[in-house]
Design a protein around this motif. Structure first.
Motif, PDB file in Angstrom:
ATOM      1  N   GLY A 106      34.026  43.732  31.535  1.00 46.32           N
ATOM      2  CA  GLY A 106      33.382  44.401  32.667  1.00 46.32           C
ATOM      3  C   GLY A 106      31.887  44.476  32.476  1.00 46.32           C
ATOM      4  N   ASP A 107      31.163  44.665  33.591  1.00 38.99           N
ATOM      5  CA  ASP A 107      29.703  44.737  33.531  1.00 38.99           C
ATOM      6  C   ASP A 107      29.163  46.119  33.888  1.00 38.99           C
ATOM      7  N   GLY A 108      30.039  47.105  33.896  1.00 38.66           N
ATOM      8  CA  GLY A 108      29.585  48.469  34.151  1.00 38.66           C
ATOM      9  C   GLY A 108      29.451  48.839  35.610  1.00 38.66           C
ATOM     10  N   THR A 109      29.894  47.959  36.516  1.00 40.80           N
ATOM     11  CA  THR A 109      29.783  48.237  37.946  1.00 40.80           C
ATOM     12  C   THR A 109      31.094  48.791  38.501  1.00 40.80           C
ATOM     13  N   LEU A 110      30.983  49.411  39.653  1.00 38.65           N
ATOM     14  CA  LEU A 110      32.165  49.910  40.354  1.00 38.65           C
ATOM     15  C   LEU A 110      33.155  48.779  40.611  1.00 38.65           C
ATOM     16  N   GLU A 111      32.668  47.636  41.051  1.00 37.43           N
ATOM     17  CA  GLU A 111      33.542  46.510  41.369  1.00 37.43           C
ATOM     18  C   GLU A 111      34.293  46.002  40.146  1.00 37.43           C
ATOM     19  N   SER A 112      33.647  46.039  38.974  1.00 41.31           N
ATOM     20  CA  SER A 112      34.333  45.566  37.771  1.00 41.31           C
ATOM     21  C   SER A 112      35.504  46.470  37.420  1.00 41.31           C
ATOM     22  N   GLY A 113      35.375  47.769  37.700  1.00 39.80           N
ATOM     23  CA  GLY A 113      36.485  48.691  37.465  1.00 39.80           C
ATOM     24  C   GLY A 113      37.640  48.432  38.414  1.00 39.80           C
ATOM     25  N   ARG A 114      37.311  48.235  39.685  1.00 38.90           N
ATOM     26  CA  ARG A 114      38.367  47.972  40.680  1.00 38.90           C
ATOM     27  C   ARG A 114      39.078  46.652  40.372  1.00 38.90           C
ATOM     28  N   ALA A 115      38.300  45.626  39.990  1.00 38.76           N
ATOM     29  CA  ALA A 115      38.885  44.319  39.692  1.00 38.76           C
ATOM     30  C   ALA A 115      39.792  44.381  38.468  1.00 38.76           C
ATOM     31  N   ALA A 116      39.422  45.196  37.472  1.00 37.18           N
ATOM     32  CA  ALA A 116      40.257  45.324  36.274  1.00 37.18           C
ATOM     33  C   ALA A 116      41.620  45.901  36.622  1.00 37.18           C
ATOM     34  N   VAL A 117      41.655  46.867  37.538  1.00 35.58           N
ATOM     35  CA  VAL A 117      42.933  47.424  37.982  1.00 35.58           C
ATOM     36  C   VAL A 117      43.793  46.340  38.611  1.00 35.58           C
ATOM     37  N   GLU A 118      43.195  45.536  39.460  1.00 40.06           N
ATOM     38  CA  GLU A 118      43.951  44.468  40.120  1.00 40.06           C
ATOM     39  C   GLU A 118      44.515  43.482  39.107  1.00 40.06           C
ATOM     40  N   ARG A 119      43.730  43.112  38.101  1.00 38.38           N
ATOM     41  CA  ARG A 119      44.214  42.161  37.097  1.00 38.38           C
ATOM     42  C   ARG A 119      45.402  42.723  36.324  1.00 38.38           C
ATOM     43  N   LEU A 120      45.326  43.999  35.984  1.00 43.17           N
ATOM     44  CA  LEU A 120      46.420  44.600  35.217  1.00 43.17           C
ATOM     45  C   LEU A 120      47.701  44.690  36.042  1.00 43.17           C
ATOM     46  N   PHE A 121      47.556  44.973  37.328  1.00 43.62           N
ATOM     47  CA  PHE A 121      48.736  45.029  38.181  1.00 43.62           C
ATOM     48  C   PHE A 121      49.341  43.639  38.379  1.00 43.62           C
TER      49      PHE A 121
END
Length: 341
Positions: A221-236
């Protein structure tokens, strides 16, 4: 004082009943003035509204008394509090502060590098975590510099910030105490040194708790809001879900919370989420975010004090200063949900 006439150092000296030289020492070298005298001078400054003009003094003395602070994003919630500490410390020693906003633009950073090499600033405070492109060709002419908030990846310059490893350990210890073992780390980075240190604290905490490698879910992640949201999607998508998300900063945590809520999950009933930084918005998130608080104003003060030591040609006792972080427990953490047991 007249509203139209700026107060002078002579006005301060007259009201404080001391010499102009004493006023100057009290402002620029307060450690050389008795406490009672400093108090009289400070009271006189408050009465008159006197302010030192660092830029004018620089021109008069033929050398710069300005410090350039280079930041990638002055809208970062951490910036303003750190700037207060920087500016207060600089001002107390007769220096002024200039802000260079790169907007994450490499060309802007180069322009500030040229500004430094024209001797318009005596020293440099870097928020960017990286020296400007092309610095290696003129490194010998760079002024004394200090990295702040984000260690400088390619510079090897002195640094002041929070103890990222200790902060991450505090978060891990809290989550382990709540019963979590499958904890995701969101925001791993090969170039952001602060994030690498937080990852190190995450690993050290899980090692101490005896959590095996297969239960550790690490996402870049790069510390942005979008990187957090994208990480959730990848894990799901991978169907490898943790019971808790340990995020590298509060922006990432907000992205994780948005991603989980978009899927209909409740925080912390279904998942626990933590951040790092304690930006002002952390209190107003729903639920309020459990996070690590950085002493931002104190970081600014220590960084400027270190730079001023370098400017005075003194060898500082420390070239890396790590301040203690505080764990702030709010409402985004609870015991693991039975549904994931």
């Amino acid at each position: 004082m007249s509203d139209s006439t700026p107060a002078t150092i002579e006005d301060v000296a007259r009201i404080a009943e001391v010499s102009i030289a004493t006023v100057s020492r009290a402002i620029h070298n307060p450690e050389k003035v008795a406490k009672s005298t400093r108090l009289k001078v400070n009271q006189a400054i408050a009465i008159t509204g006197y302010t030192t003009n660092a830029m004018a003094r620089s021109l008069r003395l033929g050398r710069s008394n300005m410090i350039l602070v280079v930041a990638p994003d002055i809208g970062d919630p951490n910036f303003s509090s750190i700037l207060v500490g920087l500016e207060n410390e600089a001002r107390s020693h007769g220096y002024g502060v200039l802000i260079g906003h790169t907007q994450n633009d490499a060309q802007r950073a180069v322009e500030y590098l040229k500004f430094l090499n024209s001797n318009q600033a005596a020293g440099l405070i870097l928020f960017t975590g990286i020296l400007p492109f092309g610095h290696d060709t003129i490194a010998a002419r760079l002024p004394p510099s200090v990295g702040i908030f984000e260690p400088v990846f390619n510079g090897g310059i002195p640094y002041v910030g929070v103890d990222d490893v200790e902060g991450a350990r505090k978060v891990v210890d809290l989550l382990i105490a709540e019963g979590h073992r499958k904890i995701a780390f969101i925001g791993d980075s090969r170039t952001r040194l602060a994030y690498k240190r937080r990852r190190a604290g995450y690993d050290a905490g899980l090692d101490a708790a005896g959590v095996p490698a297969e239960l550790r879910l690490v996402q870049d992640g790069d510390g942005t809001l979008e990187s957090g949201r994208a990480a959730v999607e990848r894990l799901f998508v991978r169907d490898t879900l943790p019971t808790a998300f340990m995020c590298v900063n509060d922006q990432t945590a907000l992205g994780v919370m948005i991603g989980l809520k978009a899927r209909g999950y409740d925080i912390p009933r279904d998942f626990s989420v933590t951040g790092f930084d304690d930006v002002p918005q952390a209190t107003f998130m729903t639920p309020a975010l459990t996070t690590i608080r950085q002493p931002r104003t104190l970081i600014g003060k220590h960084a400027m004090a270190l730079l001023l030591e370098l400017l005075s040609d003194r060898r500082p006792a420390e070239t890396e200063i790590f301040l203690r972080p505080d764990l702030v427990v709010r409402n985004s953490v609870s015991a693991p949900s039975p549904r994931w047991a």
